[in-house]
Design an enzyme around this catalytic site. Sequence first.
Site, PDB file in Angstrom:
ATOM      1  N   LYS A  92       0.864  -1.187   0.000  1.00 19.20           N
ATOM      2  CA  LYS A  92       0.000   0.000   0.000  1.00 19.20           C
ATOM      3  C   LYS A  92       0.894   1.228   0.000  1.00 19.20           C
ATOM      4  CE  LYS A  92      -3.969   2.090   0.462  1.00 19.20           C
ATOM      5  NZ  LYS A  92      -3.700   2.701  -0.845  1.00 19.20           N
ATOM      6  N   GLN A 113       7.181   4.095   3.927  1.00 18.17           N
ATOM      7  CA  GLN A 113       5.788   3.646   3.968  1.00 18.17           C
ATOM      8  C   GLN A 113       5.626   2.359   4.784  1.00 18.17           C
ATOM      9  OE1 GLN A 113       3.713   5.662   1.635  1.00 18.17           O
ATOM     10  NE2 GLN A 113       2.060   4.949   2.960  1.00 18.17           N
ATOM     11  N   LYS A 116       5.407   3.528   8.423  1.00 19.28           N
ATOM     12  CA  LYS A 116       4.214   4.357   8.595  1.00 19.28           C
ATOM     13  C   LYS A 116       2.966   3.481   8.648  1.00 19.28           C
ATOM     14  CE  LYS A 116       4.141   7.719   5.784  1.00 19.28           C
ATOM     15  NZ  LYS A 116       3.974   8.713   4.711  1.00 19.28           N
ATOM     16  N   LYS A 128       5.457   2.090  -3.044  1.00 18.48           N
ATOM     17  CA  LYS A 128       5.309   3.431  -3.611  1.00 18.48           C
ATOM     18  C   LYS A 128       5.540   3.314  -5.113  1.00 18.48           C
ATOM     19  CE  LYS A 128       4.447   7.663  -2.259  1.00 18.48           C
ATOM     20  NZ  LYS A 128       3.712   8.173  -1.092  1.00 18.48           N
ATOM     21  N   GLY A 167      -2.914   8.261  -4.105  1.00 15.85           N
ATOM     22  CA  GLY A 167      -2.298   9.474  -4.631  1.00 15.85           C
ATOM     23  C   GLY A 167      -1.076   9.908  -3.842  1.00 15.85           C
ATOM     24  N   ASP A 168      -0.389  10.896  -4.371  1.00 19.49           N
ATOM     25  CA  ASP A 168       0.733  11.579  -3.704  1.00 19.49           C
ATOM     26  C   ASP A 168       0.921  12.855  -4.531  1.00 19.49           C
ATOM     27  OD1 ASP A 168       3.063  11.061  -1.612  1.00 19.49           O
ATOM     28  OD2 ASP A 168       4.055  11.881  -3.356  1.00 19.49           O
ATOM     29  N   THR A 212      -4.754  13.503   5.299  1.00 18.51           N
ATOM     30  CA  THR A 212      -3.348  13.707   5.666  1.00 18.51           C
ATOM     31  C   THR A 212      -3.175  15.020   6.427  1.00 18.51           C
ATOM     32  OG1 THR A 212      -2.761  12.458   3.697  1.00 18.51           O
ATOM     33  CG2 THR A 212      -0.981  13.660   4.797  1.00 18.51           C
ATOM     34  N   ASN A 243      -2.760  19.162  -1.680  1.00 18.16           N
ATOM     35  CA  ASN A 243      -3.746  18.441  -0.875  1.00 18.16           C
ATOM     36  C   ASN A 243      -3.437  18.499   0.622  1.00 18.16           C
ATOM     37  OD1 ASN A 243      -4.172  15.480   0.455  1.00 18.16           O
ATOM     38  ND2 ASN A 243      -5.979  16.163  -0.646  1.00 18.16           N
ATOM     39  N   SER A 379      -6.981   5.660   3.844  1.00 15.56           N
ATOM     40  CA  SER A 379      -7.014   4.738   2.698  1.00 15.56           C
ATOM     41  C   SER A 379      -7.332   3.335   3.185  1.00 15.56           C
ATOM     42  CB  SER A 379      -5.660   4.722   1.975  1.00 15.56           C
ATOM     43  OG  SER A 379      -5.564   5.793   1.064  1.00 15.56           O
TER      44      SER A 379
HETATM   45  P1  NDP Z   1       0.198  17.979  -4.120  1.00 12.32           P
HETATM   46  O1  NDP Z   1       0.677  17.638  -5.476  1.00 12.32           O
HETATM   47  O2  NDP Z   1      -1.255  18.106  -3.892  1.00 12.32           O
HETATM   48  O3  NDP Z   1       0.877  19.333  -3.613  1.00 12.32           O
HETATM   49  C1  NDP Z   1       2.253  19.440  -3.521  1.00 12.32           C
HETATM   50  C2  NDP Z   1       2.576  20.862  -3.102  1.00 12.32           C
HETATM   51  O4  NDP Z   1       3.966  20.934  -2.787  1.00 12.32           O
HETATM   52  C3  NDP Z   1       2.335  21.882  -4.173  1.00 12.32           C
HETATM   53  O5  NDP Z   1       2.021  23.116  -3.607  1.00 12.32           O
HETATM   54  C4  NDP Z   1       3.689  21.935  -4.878  1.00 12.32           C
HETATM   55  O6  NDP Z   1       3.941  23.167  -5.544  1.00 12.32           O
HETATM   56  C5  NDP Z   1       4.635  21.776  -3.720  1.00 12.32           C
HETATM   57  N1  NDP Z   1       5.855  21.107  -4.189  1.00 12.32           N
HETATM   58  C6  NDP Z   1       5.956  19.859  -4.706  1.00 12.32           C
HETATM   59  N2  NDP Z   1       7.214  19.594  -5.058  1.00 12.32           N
HETATM   60  C7  NDP Z   1       7.913  20.693  -4.781  1.00 12.32           C
HETATM   61  C8  NDP Z   1       9.257  21.033  -4.925  1.00 12.32           C
HETATM   62  N3  NDP Z   1      10.155  20.177  -5.450  1.00 12.32           N
HETATM   63  N4  NDP Z   1       9.645  22.260  -4.493  1.00 12.32           N
HETATM   64  C9  NDP Z   1       8.750  23.118  -3.956  1.00 12.32           C
HETATM   65  N5  NDP Z   1       7.445  22.846  -3.804  1.00 12.32           N
HETATM   66  C10 NDP Z   1       7.036  21.660  -4.208  1.00 12.32           C
HETATM   67  O7  NDP Z   1       0.844  16.862  -3.163  1.00 12.32           O
HETATM   68  P2  NDP Z   1       0.399  16.429  -1.705  1.00 12.32           P
HETATM   69  O8  NDP Z   1      -0.129  17.586  -0.963  1.00 12.32           O
HETATM   70  O9  NDP Z   1      -0.416  15.199  -1.841  1.00 12.32           O
HETATM   71  O10 NDP Z   1       1.802  15.967  -1.073  1.00 12.32           O
HETATM   72  C11 NDP Z   1       2.647  16.850  -0.358  1.00 12.32           C
HETATM   73  C12 NDP Z   1       3.590  16.045   0.511  1.00 12.32           C
HETATM   74  O11 NDP Z   1       2.836  15.239   1.421  1.00 12.32           O
HETATM   75  C13 NDP Z   1       4.489  15.056  -0.234  1.00 12.32           C
HETATM   76  O12 NDP Z   1       5.739  14.969   0.438  1.00 12.32           O
HETATM   77  C14 NDP Z   1       3.759  13.741  -0.079  1.00 12.32           C
HETATM   78  O13 NDP Z   1       4.629  12.623  -0.201  1.00 12.32           O
HETATM   79  C15 NDP Z   1       3.237  13.877   1.334  1.00 12.32           C
HETATM   80  N6  NDP Z   1       2.102  13.016   1.673  1.00 12.32           N
HETATM   81  C16 NDP Z   1       0.936  13.058   0.972  1.00 12.32           C
HETATM   82  C17 NDP Z   1      -0.120  12.267   1.321  1.00 12.32           C
HETATM   83  C18 NDP Z   1      -1.446  12.370   0.651  1.00 12.32           C
HETATM   84  O14 NDP Z   1      -2.393  11.743   1.149  1.00 12.32           O
HETATM   85  N7  NDP Z   1      -1.593  13.141  -0.409  1.00 12.32           N
HETATM   86  C19 NDP Z   1       0.014  11.255   2.395  1.00 12.32           C
HETATM   87  C20 NDP Z   1       1.248  11.361   3.141  1.00 12.32           C
HETATM   88  C21 NDP Z   1       2.254  12.191   2.765  1.00 12.32           C
HETATM   89  P3  NDP Z   1       3.863  23.224  -7.159  1.00 12.32           P
HETATM   90  O15 NDP Z   1       2.422  23.196  -7.481  1.00 12.32           O
HETATM   91  O16 NDP Z   1       4.540  24.493  -7.492  1.00 12.32           O
HETATM   92  O17 NDP Z   1       4.621  22.008  -7.662  1.00 12.32           O
END
Ligand code: NDP
Length: 447
Positions: A92, A113, A116, A128, A167-168, A212, A243, A379
């Site tokens: 997962k 993961q 976690k 992943k 998703g991620d 999250t 997200n 999830s």
């Molecule tokens: P999204 O794609 O929804 O959002 C990512 C955000 O982070 C955007 O604002 C993006 O900006 C910014 N970002 C991404 N990469 C970079 C980078 N290299 N430098 C600067 N800003 C960056 O992703 P999520 O919100 O889902 O995920 C965010 C984090 O949370 C990740 O580390 C993910 O692994 C972790 N996570 C997510 C979960 C989930 O359920 N979604 C669960 C657990 C952890 P821009 O639009 O400019 O790229």
Amino acid sequence: MALTERLEAIFQEVIKRNPGEAEFHQAVKEVLESLGPVLVKYPEFAEAKVIERICEPERQLIFRVPWQDDKGEVQINRGFRVQFNSALGPYKGGLRFHPSVYLGIIKFLGFEQIFKNSLTGLPIGGAKGGSDFEPKGKSDGEVMRFCQSFMTELWRIIGEHTDVPAGDIGVGGREIGYLFGQYKRLTNKFEAGVLTGKGLVYGGSQVRTEATGYGCTYFVEEMLKGKKNGFKGKKVVVSGSGNVAIYTLEKVKELGGKVVAMSDSNGVIVDEKGCNVETVKRLKEIERRRIKDYCEYHKHAKYIHNGNIWDVPCEVAMPSATQNEITGKDAKKLVKNGCIAVGEGANMPTTPEGVHVFLSAGVLFGPGKAANAGGVATSGLEMQQNASREAWGFEETDAKLHQIMKNVYQLCSEAAEEFGSPGNFVVGANIAGFIKVARAMIAHGIV
Ligand code: NDP
């Protein structure tokens, strides 16, 4: 804590076997650094080479993803799925679509993961996947064609009892919908449990979108409560505006905190009155625009192009964008500016130097594998609902998420205490997550 000789030898072997994968090495090192006292208490884990086995993924798939853009030009991306560990249940873990994706990123995320998922208490293994595809700036049609091509390869190795992606970064409800549609076509089965993060009309769970961010906020609330403190009146900085960031903003506000800054990869917005949840949601979730456009609707807010969000003073920092976004220097600045708690919504957003600064300064530090576990936990709840063909209400699901985050906090806190590092949730999360997986691996024999 220095690595014992044995753990150091294991780490050197990981570097040798996985050259050039810096993020994976970093994630492994952080876990190994916590495990010294565990091997002393449970020598059978060392005898059965559990750590050596846990560092080697059970299966890795790398595949070509060809697709056609709107101009009719052929594009080629690379797809990945790393099925890391299935000791506790089906693999997962999410899919990440971002140009920076390569095997080392997927392996670091898959490795994290495992622990976690173990911490959530649910029967799920660790995995992943993703691609170096950039969804930003692509039309819906392009994203759909890419997702269909991606699934045309991935479907062979996933399934509700085998491997359940979600998703991620870059993979939200739209992408999960296209992926699910193609899986259904290829298998001729409506197998709801094969993916999570689905839309509510076709088998998704309430609260999965929020999970999250809400979960991370609940975790920080528990850390603060442990110090007879809370979010009320606190200034909070949340990096990112995706997200995780959006629902962190929403929950922090609900608990009485004020999020004064958010960001994306181009810049930072600062709104001293508190960021407006509705505006951020509309801009990012519906209109797919950049965070700078926030200032069009809130004239008092400022936009800092290429700014460093960690320059903005706060009491609670919630990094929710990407790996290694808080350096040692940033951490020092945060501490100097009065930061008392950090909740990692993102995976490994703080560098090892940064973590060291926070822990040495006595900052409450919730590591990603514990603090952001609410996403995968919900999830897991989605899988339960799919298996029993039920659909729980929002309040009921949110209450389950809240309870899971309290349990995760408790587990980390108790393990840290038991193994001689009270208040160190990094050590606590690594140990509590590891022990359960190790026990299951030993029970399964040499597999
Ligand atoms: P999204 O794609 O929804 O959002 C990512 C955000 O982070 C955007 O604002 C993006 O900006 C910014 N970002 C991404 N990469 C970079 C980078 N290299 N430098 C600067 N800003 C960056 O992703 P999520 O919100 O889902 O995920 C965010 C984090 O949370 C990740 O580390 C993910 O692994 C972790 N996570 C997510 C979960 C989930 O359920 N979604 C669960 C657990 C952890 P821009 O639009 O400019 O790229």
